[in-house]
Enzyme design. Sequence first.
Site, PDB file in Angstrom:
ATOM      1  N   SER A 149       0.850  -1.194   0.000  1.00  0.00           N
ATOM      2  CA  SER A 149       0.000   0.000   0.000  1.00  0.00           C
ATOM      3  C   SER A 149       0.882   1.239   0.000  1.00  0.00           C
ATOM      4  CB  SER A 149      -0.888  -0.004   1.257  1.00  0.00           C
ATOM      5  OG  SER A 149      -1.532   1.241   1.443  1.00  0.00           O
ATOM      6  N   TYR A 162      -3.026  -1.313  10.082  1.00  0.00           N
ATOM      7  CA  TYR A 162      -2.885  -1.469   8.632  1.00  0.00           C
ATOM      8  C   TYR A 162      -1.513  -0.970   8.185  1.00  0.00           C
ATOM      9  CZ  TYR A 162      -4.253  -1.357   3.698  1.00  0.00           C
ATOM     10  OH  TYR A 162      -4.333  -1.571   2.339  1.00  0.00           O
TER      11      TYR A 162
END
Length: 263
Positions: A149, A162
Site C-alpha cells: 500500500s 494497517y
Amino acid sequence: MSDQGVTGRLSGKAGVITGATSGLGLATLRAMTSEGAAIVAVGRNADRGQEIAEALQAEGRRAAFFTGDVSREADIVAAIDLCRKTFGSIDIMHNNAAFFTTAELHETTNEQWDKSLSTNLSSVFWGSKHAVLAMREQGRGGSIINTASVATFTATADTLAYVATKTGVMGLTRATALAYAAEGIRCNAVCPGDFESPILEQFFAAAPDPESARESIAATYPTKRILSPDDVARVVLYLASDDSNGVTGTSIVVDDGLLAKTY
C-alpha cells in the site's frame, strides 16, 4: 477489464490469487486469465467464488475456486496444492487478501491487531514461503506479488494496524527477493493508493457523511479521482509476466501521483 487485445502474456503459467472475489483480487483474476494463465482464486465466500469461477470457465478461461481463510496456513498450503494438481504447476503467487480497521494506537484492540497481523502479514509470509517451496521443487522460477500500500511509505494516525502490517509486507518482499533471486524466483510488491473496493466502501460507510468522505479522499489525489481496481491489476499483471524478468525486490506505486505531493 476488457478482454480485447489479449496477447497471452501468461500462457503456460498457473497461479494463486488470494482475496480474489472482489476488488483488486477479482480484477487481477480477470486480467491474468484473459492473458492465458490458469488461476486458483481463494476467498471465504464459497457461493460467490464458485459463481466467478464458473463464469470464467464459460468464457473458455482456466480458473478454479478454493474456499479458504488466509489467516490459516493450512488453507494457503491447500490452495497451492490445488493449483499444482489441477493446472500442473505454480508460477505466480499473488498475496492480496487484506483486513482494514480504523483505530489509533490507544484504541486498537488486541483482536484488531491480531487479525491485521494474520490477514495482512502472516498470510503473505505463508503464501510466499509455500510458493517458494513449490517453485524451488519445480525448478522453473516464478513470480510472487504482494499487495502492500502507499501506507508502506506514509501513514495516517487512525490506521495504525494497517500501516504497520503493510510496512512489514515490504520488508518481507525485499528479503524474499534477495534469498531466491539466483533461482529465478522474483518477489515484488504493488503499492496502491485508494481504489474502489469493499475495504474502501467500509471506510466510507463508517463516516458520518459517506459522500463527503468520498469527495474528500478523491480531492487529495492530483487527478481528483479514486483509482479503479483495473488500474492496479494491470501492474500486477506486468509483475507476473516475463516482461518484468529483471524486476525483483522492489515496489511499484500506483497512486495517481499522491506520494509526489508535498501538501
